[in-house]
Write a protein that holds these residues in place. Structure first.
Motif, PDB file in Angstrom:
ATOM      1  N   GLN A  61     -40.333  11.327   2.168  1.00 57.43           N
ATOM      2  CA  GLN A  61     -39.988   9.933   2.501  1.00 57.43           C
ATOM      3  C   GLN A  61     -38.501   9.570   2.555  1.00 57.43           C
ATOM      4  N   GLU A  62     -37.895   9.860   1.367  1.00 57.93           N
ATOM      5  CA  GLU A  62     -36.289   9.659   1.297  1.00 57.93           C
ATOM      6  C   GLU A  62     -35.488  10.451   2.369  1.00 57.93           C
ATOM      7  N   LYS A  63     -35.967  11.540   2.555  1.00 62.49           N
ATOM      8  CA  LYS A  63     -35.328  12.404   3.734  1.00 62.49           C
ATOM      9  C   LYS A  63     -35.723  11.409   5.240  1.00 62.49           C
ATOM     10  N   GLU A  64     -36.649  11.241   5.428  1.00 63.99           N
ATOM     11  CA  GLU A  64     -36.807  10.340   6.593  1.00 63.99           C
ATOM     12  C   GLU A  64     -35.733   8.947   6.646  1.00 63.99           C
ATOM     13  N   GLU A  65     -35.948   8.238   5.523  1.00 60.26           N
ATOM     14  CA  GLU A  65     -35.173   7.028   5.315  1.00 60.26           C
ATOM     15  C   GLU A  65     -33.747   7.516   5.478  1.00 60.26           C
ATOM     16  N   PHE A  66     -33.225   8.639   4.920  1.00 59.78           N
ATOM     17  CA  PHE A  66     -31.745   9.153   5.053  1.00 59.78           C
ATOM     18  C   PHE A  66     -31.454   9.422   6.358  1.00 59.78           C
ATOM     19  N   ILE A  67     -32.395  10.079   7.088  1.00 64.07           N
ATOM     20  CA  ILE A  67     -32.249  10.511   8.598  1.00 64.07           C
ATOM     21  C   ILE A  67     -31.971   9.116   9.401  1.00 64.07           C
ATOM     22  N   TYR A  68     -32.772   8.216   9.251  1.00 65.96           N
ATOM     23  CA  TYR A  68     -32.860   7.038  10.114  1.00 65.96           C
ATOM     24  C   TYR A  68     -31.646   6.180   9.749  1.00 65.96           C
ATOM     25  N   SER A  69     -31.047   6.079   8.480  1.00 64.74           N
ATOM     26  CA  SER A  69     -30.137   5.186   8.240  1.00 64.74           C
ATOM     27  C   SER A  69     -28.780   6.038   8.689  1.00 64.74           C
ATOM     28  N   ARG A  70     -28.709   7.181   8.677  1.00 64.09           N
ATOM     29  CA  ARG A  70     -27.430   7.697   9.408  1.00 64.09           C
ATOM     30  C   ARG A  70     -27.400   7.719  11.027  1.00 64.09           C
ATOM     31  N   LEU A  71     -28.767   7.988  11.355  1.00 63.64           N
ATOM     32  CA  LEU A  71     -28.931   7.959  12.744  1.00 63.64           C
ATOM     33  C   LEU A  71     -28.350   6.534  13.308  1.00 63.64           C
ATOM     34  N   LYS A  72     -29.005   5.377  12.612  1.00 70.52           N
ATOM     35  CA  LYS A  72     -28.730   3.898  12.845  1.00 70.52           C
ATOM     36  C   LYS A  72     -27.278   3.774  13.088  1.00 70.52           C
ATOM     37  N   ASP A  99     -27.799  14.549  -3.262  1.00 73.08           N
ATOM     38  CA  ASP A  99     -27.972  13.210  -3.954  1.00 73.08           C
ATOM     39  C   ASP A  99     -29.331  13.119  -4.196  1.00 73.08           C
ATOM     40  N   PHE A 100     -30.493  14.032  -3.658  1.00 68.37           N
ATOM     41  CA  PHE A 100     -31.747  13.759  -3.914  1.00 68.37           C
ATOM     42  C   PHE A 100     -31.768  14.535  -5.297  1.00 68.37           C
ATOM     43  N   LEU A 101     -31.337  15.648  -5.413  1.00 75.63           N
ATOM     44  CA  LEU A 101     -31.184  16.645  -6.559  1.00 75.63           C
ATOM     45  C   LEU A 101     -30.512  15.941  -7.836  1.00 75.63           C
ATOM     46  N   SER A 102     -29.641  15.218  -7.505  1.00 80.65           N
ATOM     47  CA  SER A 102     -28.951  14.518  -8.622  1.00 80.65           C
ATOM     48  C   SER A 102     -29.667  13.299  -9.236  1.00 80.65           C
ATOM     49  N   LYS A 103     -30.286  12.551  -8.368  1.00 80.36           N
ATOM     50  CA  LYS A 103     -31.197  11.580  -8.574  1.00 80.36           C
ATOM     51  C   LYS A 103     -32.341  11.860  -9.312  1.00 80.36           C
ATOM     52  N   ASN A 104     -32.664  13.163  -8.977  1.00 81.15           N
ATOM     53  CA  ASN A 104     -34.216  13.716  -9.727  1.00 81.15           C
ATOM     54  C   ASN A 104     -34.076  14.546 -10.743  1.00 81.15           C
ATOM     55  N   PHE A 105     -32.687  14.815 -11.244  1.00 83.32           N
ATOM     56  CA  PHE A 105     -32.410  15.772 -12.145  1.00 83.32           C
ATOM     57  C   PHE A 105     -33.270  15.666 -13.452  1.00 83.32           C
ATOM     58  N   ARG A 106     -33.075  14.643 -14.167  1.00 83.00           N
ATOM     59  CA  ARG A 106     -33.784  14.136 -15.262  1.00 83.00           C
ATOM     60  C   ARG A 106     -35.327  14.608 -15.195  1.00 83.00           C
ATOM     61  N   LYS A 107     -36.147  13.976 -14.148  1.00 86.14           N
ATOM     62  CA  LYS A 107     -37.396  14.306 -13.988  1.00 86.14           C
ATOM     63  C   LYS A 107     -37.659  15.886 -13.797  1.00 86.14           C
ATOM     64  N   HIS A 108     -36.832  16.709 -13.030  1.00 85.67           N
ATOM     65  CA  HIS A 108     -36.919  18.251 -13.014  1.00 85.67           C
ATOM     66  C   HIS A 108     -36.642  18.739 -14.526  1.00 85.67           C
ATOM     67  N   MET A 109     -35.685  18.248 -15.157  1.00 88.42           N
ATOM     68  CA  MET A 109     -35.501  18.918 -16.526  1.00 88.42           C
ATOM     69  C   MET A 109     -36.794  18.519 -17.428  1.00 88.42           C
ATOM     70  N   GLN A 110     -37.486  17.497 -17.400  1.00 92.38           N
ATOM     71  CA  GLN A 110     -38.685  16.911 -17.999  1.00 92.38           C
ATOM     72  C   GLN A 110     -39.619  17.915 -17.593  1.00 92.38           C
ATOM     73  N   TYR A 111     -39.847  17.971 -16.343  1.00 93.40           N
ATOM     74  CA  TYR A 111     -40.951  18.926 -15.829  1.00 93.40           C
ATOM     75  C   TYR A 111     -40.768  20.270 -16.357  1.00 93.40           C
ATOM     76  N   ASN A 112     -39.535  20.902 -16.417  1.00 92.00           N
ATOM     77  CA  ASN A 112     -39.136  22.330 -16.906  1.00 92.00           C
ATOM     78  C   ASN A 112     -39.539  22.382 -18.370  1.00 92.00           C
ATOM     79  N   ARG A 113     -39.168  21.455 -19.000  1.00 88.27           N
ATOM     80  CA  ARG A 113     -39.471  21.409 -20.543  1.00 88.27           C
ATOM     81  C   ARG A 113     -41.042  21.254 -20.874  1.00 88.27           C
ATOM     82  N   ASP A 114     -41.759  20.471 -20.106  1.00 83.52           N
ATOM     83  CA  ASP A 114     -43.262  20.546 -19.864  1.00 83.52           C
ATOM     84  C   ASP A 114     -43.916  22.189 -19.590  1.00 83.52           C
ATOM     85  N   TRP A 115     -43.169  22.418 -18.511  1.00 85.62           N
ATOM     86  CA  TRP A 115     -43.751  23.577 -18.031  1.00 85.62           C
ATOM     87  C   TRP A 115     -43.686  24.826 -19.072  1.00 85.62           C
TER      88      TRP A 115
END
Length: 147
Positions: A61-72, A99-115
């Motif tokens: 979803q964010e990828k599509e929104e990014f592409i749309y905004s850049r094309l626009k 940008d996506f990885l930076s925004k989701n860094f904390r989610k990934h860290m929490q997922y890795n800890r739980d994993w």
């Protein structure tokens, strides 16, 4: 899986998470410890499934929104004059990925800890099950040798 199967079965990749689901074999005389191990594995699979399905959905979803905004911003449409889907170059997409990885860094860290926690528990339970099976086999062997 067929009723006579004595193995776990692995299915095709899920369309949302891209993970291959497992149908776990349940032995007819499953011990309480073996059941705990199987249930821990099933819960780990369910957690992974939920995380990656949500993550992949948000990514698309964010990828599509990014592409749309850049094309626009460039004054372009989502499809070019031939009807092909318009794309961005690799450098522009690298901005999105970073940008996506930076925004989701904390989610990934929490997922890795739980994993790691879940998989440590599973590994510990696997060791207990292996030890219990070895002791059961030795007791059976001792009993049958004595006869």
């Amino acid at each position: 899986p067929p009723a006579h199967s004595r193995n776990d079965w692995i299915g095709p990749p899920d369309k949302h998470s891209n993970l291959r689901p497992v149908v776990f074999y349940v032995p007819p005389e499953e011990s309480p410890l073996e059941r705990r191990l199987r249930e821990a594995r099933q819960e780990a699979q369910a957690c992974d499934q939920r995380f990656w399905a949500r993550h992949n959905r948000a990514f698309c979803q964010e990828k599509e929104e990014f592409i749309y905004s850049r094309l626009k911003a460039k004054g372009l449409e989502m499809r070019d004059e031939t009807g092909q889907k318009a794309t961005l170059n690799a450098e522009e997409m690298a901005d999105f990925y970073k940008d996506f990885l930076s925004k989701n860094f904390r989610k990934h860290m929490q997922y890795n800890r739980d994993w790691y926690k879940r998989n440590f528990t599973i590994t510990f339970l696997m060791g207990q099950v292996a030890l219990a099976r070895a002791l059961r086999w030795l007791r059976w062997k001792k009993k049958n040798v004595g006869n």
